[in-house]
Design an enzyme around this catalytic site. Structure first.
Site, PDB file in Angstrom:
ATOM      1  N   HIS A 171     -75.899  -3.793  -4.811  1.00 10.30           N
ATOM      2  CA  HIS A 171     -75.963  -4.552  -6.295  1.00 10.30           C
ATOM      3  C   HIS A 171     -74.871  -5.147  -7.459  1.00 10.30           C
ATOM      4  O   HIS A 171     -75.489  -4.927  -8.738  1.00 10.30           O
ATOM      5  CB  HIS A 171     -76.527  -3.425  -6.366  1.00 10.30           C
ATOM      6  CG  HIS A 171     -77.425  -2.607  -6.045  1.00 10.30           C
ATOM      7  ND1 HIS A 171     -78.127  -0.862  -6.440  1.00 10.30           N
ATOM      8  CD2 HIS A 171     -78.629  -2.772  -5.540  1.00 10.30           C
ATOM      9  CE1 HIS A 171     -79.107  -0.866  -5.359  1.00 10.30           C
ATOM     10  NE2 HIS A 171     -79.649  -1.487  -5.095  1.00 10.30           N
ATOM     11  N   SER A 195     -79.292   9.192  -3.887  1.00  7.44           N
ATOM     12  CA  SER A 195     -80.110   9.393  -4.479  1.00  7.44           C
ATOM     13  C   SER A 195     -81.506   8.694  -4.075  1.00  7.44           C
ATOM     14  O   SER A 195     -81.565   8.128  -3.277  1.00  7.44           O
ATOM     15  CB  SER A 195     -80.547  10.224  -5.715  1.00  7.44           C
ATOM     16  OG  SER A 195     -81.121   9.185  -6.090  1.00  7.44           O
TER      17      SER A 195
HETATM   18  P1  NAD Z   1     -78.294   8.991  -8.848  1.00  8.88           P
HETATM   19  O1  NAD Z   1     -77.089   8.672  -9.843  1.00  8.88           O
HETATM   20  O2  NAD Z   1     -79.602   8.530  -8.503  1.00  8.88           O
HETATM   21  O3  NAD Z   1     -77.799   9.983  -7.934  1.00  8.88           O
HETATM   22  C1  NAD Z   1     -76.183  10.323  -7.448  1.00  8.88           C
HETATM   23  C2  NAD Z   1     -76.341  10.667  -5.899  1.00  8.88           C
HETATM   24  O4  NAD Z   1     -75.452  11.504  -5.756  1.00  8.88           O
HETATM   25  C3  NAD Z   1     -77.434  12.180  -5.825  1.00  8.88           C
HETATM   26  O5  NAD Z   1     -78.279  12.650  -4.661  1.00  8.88           O
HETATM   27  C4  NAD Z   1     -76.477  13.265  -5.739  1.00  8.88           C
HETATM   28  O6  NAD Z   1     -76.907  14.233  -5.539  1.00  8.88           O
HETATM   29  C5  NAD Z   1     -75.364  12.448  -5.079  1.00  8.88           C
HETATM   30  N1  NAD Z   1     -73.559  13.468  -5.354  1.00  8.88           N
HETATM   31  C6  NAD Z   1     -73.548  13.997  -6.841  1.00  8.88           C
HETATM   32  N2  NAD Z   1     -72.277  14.486  -6.808  1.00  8.88           N
HETATM   33  C7  NAD Z   1     -71.725  14.015  -5.676  1.00  8.88           C
HETATM   34  C8  NAD Z   1     -70.349  13.895  -5.168  1.00  8.88           C
HETATM   35  N3  NAD Z   1     -69.203  14.449  -5.681  1.00  8.88           N
HETATM   36  N4  NAD Z   1     -70.710  13.243  -3.764  1.00  8.88           N
HETATM   37  C9  NAD Z   1     -71.266  13.337  -3.016  1.00  8.88           C
HETATM   38  N5  NAD Z   1     -72.827  12.857  -3.436  1.00  8.88           N
HETATM   39  C10 NAD Z   1     -72.775  13.477  -4.929  1.00  8.88           C
HETATM   40  O7  NAD Z   1     -77.664   7.526  -7.868  1.00  8.88           O
HETATM   41  P2  NAD Z   1     -77.878   6.213  -6.709  1.00  8.88           P
HETATM   42  O8  NAD Z   1     -79.147   6.490  -6.688  1.00  8.88           O
HETATM   43  O9  NAD Z   1     -77.143   5.548  -6.340  1.00  8.88           O
HETATM   44  O10 NAD Z   1     -77.967   5.248  -8.313  1.00  8.88           O
HETATM   45  C11 NAD Z   1     -79.220   4.552  -8.628  1.00  8.88           C
HETATM   46  C12 NAD Z   1     -78.238   2.842  -8.958  1.00  8.88           C
HETATM   47  O11 NAD Z   1     -77.330   2.999 -10.382  1.00  8.88           O
HETATM   48  C13 NAD Z   1     -77.609   2.666  -8.080  1.00  8.88           C
HETATM   49  O12 NAD Z   1     -77.330   1.243  -7.500  1.00  8.88           O
HETATM   50  C14 NAD Z   1     -76.196   3.212  -8.472  1.00  8.88           C
HETATM   51  O13 NAD Z   1     -75.062   2.409  -7.519  1.00  8.88           O
HETATM   52  C15 NAD Z   1     -75.798   2.957  -9.157  1.00  8.88           C
HETATM   53  N6  NAD Z   1     -74.386   3.423 -10.368  1.00  8.88           N
HETATM   54  C16 NAD Z   1     -74.148   3.090  -9.848  1.00  8.88           C
HETATM   55  C17 NAD Z   1     -72.668   3.462 -10.626  1.00  8.88           C
HETATM   56  C18 NAD Z   1     -71.233   3.246  -9.965  1.00  8.88           C
HETATM   57  O14 NAD Z   1     -70.658   1.520  -9.550  1.00  8.88           O
HETATM   58  N7  NAD Z   1     -69.941   4.176  -9.549  1.00  8.88           N
HETATM   59  C19 NAD Z   1     -72.725   4.674 -10.959  1.00  8.88           C
HETATM   60  C20 NAD Z   1     -74.178   5.530 -11.313  1.00  8.88           C
HETATM   61  C21 NAD Z   1     -75.180   4.978 -11.214  1.00  8.88           C
END
Ligand code: NAD
Ligand code: ZN
Length: 291
Positions: A144, A226
């Protein structure tokens, strides 16, 4: 983490298959926002309401689209710099990122390939990977995008043989002067996949990733994904469809990925910072130490 296969018990066939693939097969790891939660970066849709999506007066799915890049670039940059860069500021890799870096390092000497695909744009996998192996970034695919920016006019198509040029975003960048393409003077845009945009090989190496799942991977490990972004699930279905194994790590109670892992692989309930270090230690020490 419950791990049949330690402490003198006989490993279940699913664990044996996972161990074998980890040791001598091709391994695909797919991470979502959850893997960075323990680095202090909120997931988009976190249950406790700290998610980036819940933080206010805008609807990201309507706003973070390709037409905004041209119609309202100032607001796009404002949100991006405040919400996204702000959330990632100062974040450091956590034990989950380091465990995956160790897995990659282990696979350099073992048979089979390793590919780490992330939906995250925070760069933490590469940061952790580089501490273990200089070339770790070669095996990390940021599907992404990442924390950099690129020309919104895609001038590299004309003057760089179609290879996108990415630029670091300066600290405290001002709009528009710090966000202008040095090659053609157009405005830059964040190098991230927006909601209405397609994956492309040129920008996001999506075909390379898909080919690895459809043709090579024997084991897929999904972490903190997720179902809202269906990438992990699609890749997992390719691997499982070819007889490969899935291991899913997530503290949540339910998701389609968790169902798939329960039906035909291994579901490890817990946070990645705790579960991944244990899992990687198990998978990279065959036969299991304790038997
Ligand atoms: P989401 O926020 O929809 O879901 C996050 C998932 O992580 C959930 O299933 C939750 O249960 C799980 N989770 C929460 N805490 C956790 C932990 N400590 N260990 C393991 N799992 C845990 O995320 P998504 O579907 O990945 O995000 C949607 C989009 O936004 C994606 O492209 C994502 O990469 C991006 N995003 C990126 C960042 C980043 O770069 N750090 C942060 C937020 C969202
Ligand atoms: Zn340009």
């Amino acid at each position: 983490m419950t791990t049949t296969g330690t402490h003198h018990s006989i490993p279940s066939p699913r664990w044996v298959q996972a161990y074998r693939s980890a040791l001598e097969g091709n391994v695909l790891v797919v991470t979502g926002a959850g893997v960075s939660a323990e680095s202090g970066i909120p997931t988009f849709r976190s249950v406790d309401g700290t998610g980036i999506y819940e933080s206010g007066d805008w609807n990201p799915i309507e706003f973070l689209r390709s037409d905004t890049v041209f119609n309202d670039p100032e607001r796009l940059w404002k949100y991006y710099l405040e919400r996204f860069r702000g959330a990632m500021k100062g974040a450091k890799p956590n034990p989950g990122h380091y465990a995956l870096a160790e897995f990659d390092y282990f696979k350099r000497e073992a048979p089979g390939e390793f590919m780490l695909v992330t939906q995250n744009i925070d760069g933490l996998h590469i940061e952790a990977g580089k501490e273990m192996a200089e070339d770790a970034a070669d095996r990390i695919f940021e599907l992404h995008g990442n924390k950099q920016m690129r020309c919104s006019d895609e001038c590299w198509l004309r003057n760089n043989n179609g290879v996108a040029k990415l630029y670091d975003i300066p600290e405290n960048a001002q709009f528009p002067e710090d966000l202008t393409c040095p090659d053609c003077g157009s405005l830059m845009r964040p190098h991230v996949l927006l909601f209405d945009e397609r994956y492309t090989e040129e920008l996001y190496q999506s075909e390379t990733v898909q080919d690895f799942a459809t043709d090579k991977a024997d084991l897929i490990i999904t972490v903190g994904c997720s179902a809202v972004v269906p990438v992990a699930q699609i890749l997992a279905n390719f691997v499982v469809g070819r007889g490969g194994t899935i291991i899913d790590i997530n503290p949540a109670d339910e998701s389609p990925l968790i169902d798939l892992a329960q039906e035909s692989g291994l579901r490890l309930k817990g946070t990645s910072g705790t579960v991944l270090p244990q899992l990687v230690e198990f998978l990279t020490t065959w036969p299991p130490k304790h038997t």
